[in-house]
Every structure is written in C-alpha cells, then in structure tokens.
Motif scaffolding. Structure first.
Motif, PDB file in Angstrom:
ATOM      1  N   ILE A  66       7.807  -9.024  36.532  1.00  0.00           N
ATOM      2  CA  ILE A  66       7.163  -7.763  36.883  1.00  0.00           C
ATOM      3  C   ILE A  66       8.211  -6.663  37.070  1.00  0.00           C
ATOM      4  N   LEU A  67       9.338  -6.992  37.692  1.00  0.00           N
ATOM      5  CA  LEU A  67      10.395  -6.000  37.875  1.00  0.00           C
ATOM      6  C   LEU A  67      11.004  -5.583  36.537  1.00  0.00           C
ATOM      7  N   ARG A  68      11.120  -6.523  35.607  1.00  0.00           N
ATOM      8  CA  ARG A  68      11.609  -6.161  34.268  1.00  0.00           C
ATOM      9  C   ARG A  68      10.644  -5.184  33.585  1.00  0.00           C
ATOM     10  N   HIS A  69       9.359  -5.451  33.753  1.00  0.00           N
ATOM     11  CA  HIS A  69       8.342  -4.561  33.183  1.00  0.00           C
ATOM     12  C   HIS A  69       8.463  -3.168  33.813  1.00  0.00           C
ATOM     13  N   LEU A  70       8.686  -3.115  35.112  1.00  0.00           N
ATOM     14  CA  LEU A  70       8.887  -1.832  35.784  1.00  0.00           C
ATOM     15  C   LEU A  70      10.100  -1.118  35.202  1.00  0.00           C
ATOM     16  N   GLY A  71      11.194  -1.833  35.013  1.00  0.00           N
ATOM     17  CA  GLY A  71      12.409  -1.241  34.449  1.00  0.00           C
ATOM     18  C   GLY A  71      12.190  -0.663  33.055  1.00  0.00           C
ATOM     19  N   ARG A  72      11.342  -1.318  32.265  1.00  0.00           N
ATOM     20  CA  ARG A  72      11.062  -0.805  30.915  1.00  0.00           C
ATOM     21  C   ARG A  72      10.242   0.482  30.947  1.00  0.00           C
ATOM     22  N   ASN A  73       9.508   0.724  32.038  1.00  0.00           N
ATOM     23  CA  ASN A  73       8.661   1.908  32.129  1.00  0.00           C
ATOM     24  C   ASN A  73       9.327   3.100  32.806  1.00  0.00           C
ATOM     25  N   LEU A  74      10.262   2.844  33.706  1.00  0.00           N
ATOM     26  CA  LEU A  74      10.883   3.932  34.457  1.00  0.00           C
ATOM     27  C   LEU A  74      11.815   4.754  33.576  1.00  0.00           C
ATOM     28  N   GLY A  75      11.695   6.056  33.663  1.00  0.00           N
ATOM     29  CA  GLY A  75      12.605   6.950  32.974  1.00  0.00           C
ATOM     30  C   GLY A  75      12.465   6.980  31.467  1.00  0.00           C
ATOM     31  N   ARG A  76      11.550   6.244  30.930  1.00  0.00           N
ATOM     32  CA  ARG A  76      11.421   6.137  29.480  1.00  0.00           C
ATOM     33  C   ARG A  76      10.426   7.140  28.912  1.00  0.00           C
ATOM     34  N   PHE A  77       9.385   7.419  29.671  1.00  0.00           N
ATOM     35  CA  PHE A  77       8.303   8.274  29.193  1.00  0.00           C
ATOM     36  C   PHE A  77       8.248   9.555  30.013  1.00  0.00           C
ATOM     37  N   ASP A  78       7.345  10.425  29.629  1.00  0.00           N
ATOM     38  CA  ASP A  78       7.110  11.615  30.436  1.00  0.00           C
ATOM     39  C   ASP A  78       6.430  11.194  31.738  1.00  0.00           C
ATOM     40  N   LEU A  79       6.140  12.158  32.587  1.00  0.00           N
ATOM     41  CA  LEU A  79       5.592  11.855  33.901  1.00  0.00           C
ATOM     42  C   LEU A  79       4.326  11.016  33.812  1.00  0.00           C
ATOM     43  N   GLU A  80       3.386  11.431  32.994  1.00  0.00           N
ATOM     44  CA  GLU A  80       2.115  10.699  32.887  1.00  0.00           C
ATOM     45  C   GLU A  80       2.331   9.283  32.365  1.00  0.00           C
ATOM     46  N   GLY A  81       3.253   9.128  31.427  1.00  0.00           N
ATOM     47  CA  GLY A  81       3.552   7.802  30.901  1.00  0.00           C
ATOM     48  C   GLY A  81       4.150   6.887  31.955  1.00  0.00           C
ATOM     49  N   GLN A  82       5.045   7.430  32.776  1.00  0.00           N
ATOM     50  CA  GLN A  82       5.640   6.637  33.854  1.00  0.00           C
ATOM     51  C   GLN A  82       4.593   6.246  34.890  1.00  0.00           C
ATOM     52  N   LEU A  83       3.718   7.196  35.226  1.00  0.00           N
ATOM     53  CA  LEU A  83       2.667   6.904  36.206  1.00  0.00           C
ATOM     54  C   LEU A  83       1.721   5.836  35.682  1.00  0.00           C
ATOM     55  N   GLU A  84       1.379   5.929  34.404  1.00  0.00           N
ATOM     56  CA  GLU A  84       0.509   4.920  33.803  1.00  0.00           C
ATOM     57  C   GLU A  84       1.200   3.560  33.760  1.00  0.00           C
ATOM     58  N   GLY A  85       2.498   3.573  33.438  1.00  0.00           N
ATOM     59  CA  GLY A  85       3.263   2.327  33.431  1.00  0.00           C
ATOM     60  C   GLY A  85       3.316   1.692  34.812  1.00  0.00           C
ATOM     61  N   MET A  86       3.485   2.519  35.834  1.00  0.00           N
ATOM     62  CA  MET A  86       3.502   1.988  37.201  1.00  0.00           C
ATOM     63  C   MET A  86       2.136   1.425  37.579  1.00  0.00           C
ATOM     64  N   SER A  87       1.083   2.066  37.109  1.00  0.00           N
ATOM     65  CA  SER A  87      -0.261   1.532  37.366  1.00  0.00           C
ATOM     66  C   SER A  87      -0.431   0.164  36.728  1.00  0.00           C
ATOM     67  N   CYS A  88       0.115  -0.005  35.537  1.00  0.00           N
ATOM     68  CA  CYS A  88       0.057  -1.314  34.874  1.00  0.00           C
ATOM     69  C   CYS A  88       0.831  -2.366  35.667  1.00  0.00           C
ATOM     70  N   VAL A  89       1.986  -1.988  36.181  1.00  0.00           N
ATOM     71  CA  VAL A  89       2.796  -2.921  36.964  1.00  0.00           C
ATOM     72  C   VAL A  89       2.073  -3.272  38.267  1.00  0.00           C
ATOM     73  N   ILE A  90       1.436  -2.290  38.895  1.00  0.00           N
ATOM     74  CA  ILE A  90       0.642  -2.560  40.096  1.00  0.00           C
ATOM     75  C   ILE A  90      -0.484  -3.535  39.758  1.00  0.00           C
TER      76      ILE A  90
END
Length: 151
Positions: A117-141
């Motif tokens: 799960i932490l690896r998945h978080l790392g792949r989402n952070l800083g990679r996309f625009d704000l909305e993409g990061q928020l959506e990625g964090m929602s997926c990790v949650i």
C-alpha cells in the motif's frame, strides 16, 4: 514404584500439554501480528485523510506533507514518513516512487500488505496534478479499508 504403563501415560500427558501450549502460543503470535497490522492500516487511513485535506486546502509541498504526517503519527509510520520527507528533500525532486522504495528498503519489519500500500502511495504522490493525487490517495485509502475488512 512406577510401572512402564504409568511412565508412558505421564509422557503422553506431558506431550499433550506441550502440543496444546505450542499451538496456543502460535495462535497468540498470529493474532498479535494481525492486530499490529490492523493498527497500522487504521493509522495510515487517518494519515492519508489528513494529507488529502492538506493537499486540497493548503497545497502543501510533498516534503512538508510527509513531515506533517510524521508529526501526526507514531511508531514506525512516524519514522517512515520522517525518512520519506528527508529523502524527498535530499533529492531536490518530486519523484516520490523512488524515494518511497528507498525508504521502504530500510523497514524490513513492515507487513507485506502495508508495504504494498505504501508503494502504491509513492507511485501516486507528486506524479499527477492536484486532482490526480487526491484521487490516488482515495484509492490508497480504499485499499487500506479493504485490507482492514479482510483482517
């Protein structure tokens, strides 16, 4: 004076007690490991929500976001996010996946599900625009919640 039958019966009783004690101890160890994993997943869920709010409403930079997560957490998650913030600062870039993998290599005791799960978080952070990061964090949650249900 004890007969051979008495000695044999005593050995059987001692053997049965040892088997029951061994199985009970193993069960307690497994239950303890599950409980630790459950606590980690609950804490991660709370941290990720806080990180989402910070990103959404304050546009906090990634190293600062990880520092805040470290301050809000305890134990291994505090250490992990503190190390991730340092790693992100030292690289002077926002390539969070590589930084997360570097940091995770120092934490051998993390359960495999939490590590994934932490690896998945790392792949989402800083990679996309704000909305993409928020959506990625929602997926990790969502992954954290799913693992909690499975436990």
């Amino acid at each position: 004076m004890q007969t051979g039958k008495d000695v044999c019966m005593q050995l059987k009783i001692v053997g049965a007690v040892l088997v029951v004690a061994g199985c009970g101890s193993w069960g307690l160890l497994m239950a303890n490991a599950y409980r630790k994993q459950e606590i980690l997943l609950q804490r991660m869920t709370n941290l990720l929500r806080m990180m989402q709010w910070e990103l959404r409403y304050r546009l906090t930079s990634l190293p600062e976001l990880c520092t805040m997560a470290a301050r809000e957490s305890s134990g291994v998650l505090r250490d992990l996010f503190r190390d991730l913030a340092r790693e992100l600062d030292s690289r002077n870039e926002s390539e969070a996946a590589g930084c997360m993998n570097t940091v995770l290599s120092r934490y051998d005791t993390l359960p495999p599900k939490v590590r994934r799960i932490l690896r998945h978080l790392g792949r989402n952070l800083g990679r996309f625009d704000l909305e993409g990061q928020l959506e990625g964090m929602s997926c990790v949650i969502g992954e954290c919640k799913q693992e909690l249900q499975n436990l």
